[in-house]
Motif scaffolding. Structure first.
Motif, PDB file in Angstrom:
ATOM      1  N   GLU A   1       5.901  65.927  26.055  1.00 53.51           N
ATOM      2  CA  GLU A   1       6.123  65.368  27.283  1.00 53.51           C
ATOM      3  C   GLU A   1       4.822  64.940  28.106  1.00 53.51           C
ATOM      4  OE1 GLU A   1       9.056  67.904  29.130  1.00 53.51           O
ATOM      5  OE2 GLU A   1      10.798  67.198  27.790  1.00 53.51           O
ATOM      6  N   GLY A   2       3.981  64.395  27.435  1.00 54.26           N
ATOM      7  CA  GLY A   2       2.883  63.731  28.107  1.00 54.26           C
ATOM      8  C   GLY A   2       1.738  65.038  28.516  1.00 54.26           C
TER       9      GLY A   2
ATOM     10  N   GLY B   1       3.218  61.517  23.864  1.00 51.56           N
ATOM     11  CA  GLY B   1       1.758  61.045  24.292  1.00 51.56           C
ATOM     12  C   GLY B   1       0.762  61.128  23.597  1.00 51.56           C
ATOM     13  N   LYS B   2       1.028  61.450  22.236  1.00 51.93           N
ATOM     14  CA  LYS B   2      -0.398  61.860  21.455  1.00 51.93           C
ATOM     15  C   LYS B   2      -1.047  60.393  21.156  1.00 51.93           C
ATOM     16  CE  LYS B   2       2.597  62.875  17.494  1.00 51.93           C
ATOM     17  NZ  LYS B   2       3.778  61.891  17.887  1.00 51.93           N
TER      18      LYS B   2
ATOM     19  N   GLU C   1      -4.326  60.491  34.062  1.00 54.92           N
ATOM     20  CA  GLU C   1      -2.935  60.274  34.339  1.00 54.92           C
ATOM     21  C   GLU C   1      -2.744  58.952  33.825  1.00 54.92           C
ATOM     22  OE1 GLU C   1      -0.908  62.428  35.842  1.00 54.92           O
ATOM     23  OE2 GLU C   1      -2.560  63.919  36.676  1.00 54.92           O
ATOM     24  N   LYS C   2      -1.604  58.680  32.884  1.00 54.70           N
ATOM     25  CA  LYS C   2      -1.243  57.277  32.491  1.00 54.70           C
ATOM     26  C   LYS C   2       0.386  57.129  32.847  1.00 54.70           C
ATOM     27  CE  LYS C   2      -0.673  53.728  29.773  1.00 54.70           C
ATOM     28  NZ  LYS C   2      -1.206  52.447  30.373  1.00 54.70           N
ATOM     29  N   TYR C   3       0.625  56.158  33.429  1.00 55.00           N
ATOM     30  CA  TYR C   3       1.955  55.826  33.587  1.00 55.00           C
ATOM     31  C   TYR C   3       2.355  54.432  32.779  1.00 55.00           C
ATOM     32  CZ  TYR C   3       1.873  58.798  37.403  1.00 55.00           C
ATOM     33  OH  TYR C   3       1.927  59.925  38.161  1.00 55.00           O
ATOM     34  N   TYR C   4       3.671  54.286  32.313  1.00 51.02           N
ATOM     35  CA  TYR C   4       4.099  53.107  31.975  1.00 51.02           C
ATOM     36  C   TYR C   4       5.154  52.581  32.956  1.00 51.02           C
ATOM     37  CZ  TYR C   4       2.040  53.533  27.243  1.00 51.02           C
ATOM     38  OH  TYR C   4       0.958  53.582  26.328  1.00 51.02           O
TER      39      TYR C   4
ATOM     40  N   ALA D   1       7.459  53.493  35.588  1.00 49.49           N
ATOM     41  CA  ALA D   1       7.837  54.711  36.219  1.00 49.49           C
ATOM     42  C   ALA D   1       7.645  55.935  35.479  1.00 49.49           C
ATOM     43  CB  ALA D   1       9.088  54.772  36.753  1.00 49.49           C
ATOM     44  N   PHE D   2       7.365  55.596  34.164  1.00 47.40           N
ATOM     45  CA  PHE D   2       7.265  56.649  33.049  1.00 47.40           C
ATOM     46  C   PHE D   2       6.015  57.435  32.967  1.00 47.40           C
ATOM     47  CE2 PHE D   2       6.567  57.898  28.512  1.00 47.40           C
ATOM     48  CZ  PHE D   2       7.385  58.900  28.587  1.00 47.40           C
TER      49      PHE D   2
END
Lengths: 266, 218
Positions: free
Chosen positions: A229-230, A57-58, A26-29, A31-32
């Motif tokens: 979308e991630g 997200g690639k 899992e990766k967040y920027y 809140a994204f």
């Protein structure tokens, strides 16, 4: 002089070991949510092409593999070594993972040869002579040996990107990451870079390539990963991926980039 | 006894220029070392380092140089460390220069394309090598012109050291003026000497700026 990672790999080299294994990443920027529960296993010698719309997200995914991006949860193992286990693991993994960037990112104040020898000399402790000899071999391999004494600004985009590939290879990586390597190039220079990558793939390099070059994907990929979308939406061998995509989102994407599928029924 | 402003008086002022140059040069070197440390701390990934050095820079940018001189000179005396004017001026100017150079160089480090650091990181170079071989050489090219520009400010700033009694160009002017009562002539000469120190540096800064602007445009 095999490194820890290589010894480790040699011990477990009975084909079972994955070059890269991502588990629940899992990766967040802020809140994204950039990467949503990514599970991916790449075998040694495998060629993976990652595609998807921009912002899917690639790039983030492959940048996590050499820890240019930190992940918030999950695990990433490179040749069995856990990237999240500390900075010494990160250092060790970066030595084994080469990366090529969209914008080349050559060091503009150094000649081509200096670009190629800096990391081997500083990180691997190779002597200047040895590093230069190796660099010239790799420059030969990417077919620009005559540019060794020039500065990056004196080269075309395609030549710069081939230098960037040679620079990464000089560290003798076991895995190569390509982050849209042809997206910043003028059209007439795309092929020379792709040819270099195809040559590398034929040499057995483990590769993860983020690219929009679907011809390249068809030709060299063992598997194509489609992200949106991630999330990883679909993973399939290229023939299947391009002719019988399983998911609606994949079909939509392929339609948008102008690839018609057979057996398309809605 | 009042005497006229003659060649000997002029010579007296001119020889004091060496102390202005020495003070500027040493403060510039001291400030340069401190400034590099501050610039690296300001761009560090450690939040505490960034906060502390940001505060340090704000403090020196937000107070007059004269107050900084006073605080070092009189402050040291209060704490039982009597500093002479030389040491106090050097210390205060070095701290002052370190804050300003630190801020200038922070900007230059951050002006280097982030992809450079990423590429060096991906090649497994550690922080020290990334800075030494990749980031700082490129930041230095950007830094040359504003750094020379700051040196000009620093040279002019040394005139304030005369107030705590340090014998440099301005102080020698005051002494001659007290003897001759010809302030316009005396300080005109003093100003001209400052100008002849600073003008060539300003020219150099502008030329370097143009030179690097051209070479990066290529």
């Amino acid at each position: 002089m095999p490194s820890d990672l290589q010894q480790e790999a040699a011990r477990k080299a009975q084909g079972a070991e994955a070059a890269v294994r991502m588990e629940g990443v899992e990766k967040y920027y802020d809140a994204f949510h950039a990467l949503k529960h990514i599970d991916l296993e790449v075998k040694s010698g495998e060629r993976i092409v990652i595609c998807g719309p921009s912002g899917s997200g690639k790039s983030t995914l492959i940048r996590c593999i050499n820890c240019l991006e930190e992940i918030q949860s999950g695990r990433i193992l490179v040749y069995g070594r856990d990237l999240t286990s500390g900075s010494s693991a990160v250092e060790a993994i970066r030595r084994e993972v080469g990366m090529v960037f969209q914008q080349f990112n050559l060091f503009p104040h150094m000649t081509v040869l200096e670009n190629c020898t800096l990391a081997p000399r500083r990180v691997r402790g190779v002597s200047r002579e040895e590093a230069e000899a190796a660099a010239r071999r790799y420059l030969e391999r990417v077919r620009i040996p005559e540019q060794a004494e020039k500065y990056p600004a004196q080269l075309s985009g395609g030549q710069q990107q081939r230098v960037a590939i040679a620079r990464a290879l000089c560290m003798k990586p076991r895995i190569m990451l390509f982050d849209e390597p042809t997206s910043a190039l003028d059209p007439e220079m795309v092929q020379e870079v792709l040819d270099t990558m195809i040559d590398l793939a034929e040499g057995g390099m483990t590769m993860l390539c983020v690219t929009h070059e679907m011809g390249f994907a068809r030709k060299v990929a063992d598997r194509v990963v489609f992200m949106d979308e991630g999330e990883i939406v679909e993973i399939a061998p290229p023939t299947e991926f391009f002719t019988r995509p399983q998911h609606k989102r994949t079909r939509k994407f392929l339609g948008q980039i102008g690839i018609q599928q057979q057996g398309f029924s809605e | 006894m009042i005497r006229p402003f003659g060649f000997n008086e002029f010579l007296f002022i001119l020889t004091a220029v060496q102390w202005t140059i020495a003070l500027s040069a040493i403060a510039f070197c001291g400030g340069g070392l401190g400034g590099l440390a501050i610039a690296l701390a300001r761009t560090s990934s450690l939040k505490l380092l960034r906060l502390v050095t940001t505060g340090y820079i704000r403090l020196f940018q937000g107070t007059p140089l004269l107050m900084q001189l006073f605080l070092v000179y009189f402050g040291a005396n209060i704490f039982g460390l009597p500093l002479n004017a030389w040491i106090a001026a050097l210390l205060a100017l070095s701290l002052h220069a370190s804050a300003f150079l630190g801020e200038i160089w922070r900007g230059c480090i951050q002006a280097v394309a982030p992809g450079q650091n990423e590429a060096a990181t991906a090649l497994a170079l550690n922080y020290r090598d990334r800075m030494r071989y990749v980031i700082l050489p490129q930041a230095a090219r950007i830094a040359v012109a504003p750094t020379v520009g700051f040196l000009v400010q620093l040279i002019k700033g040394t005139s304030l050291a005369s107030i705590i009694g340090f014998m440099e160009l301005t102080r020698s002017g005051q002494i001659i003026n007290n003897a001759t009562f010809e302030p316009f002539k005396v300080f005109g000469v003093v100003a001209l000497i400052y100008f002849s120190l600073c003008w060539p540096l300003s020219l150099l800064a502008r030329r370097l700026e143009r030179h690097f602007a051209r070479s990066t445009a290529k």
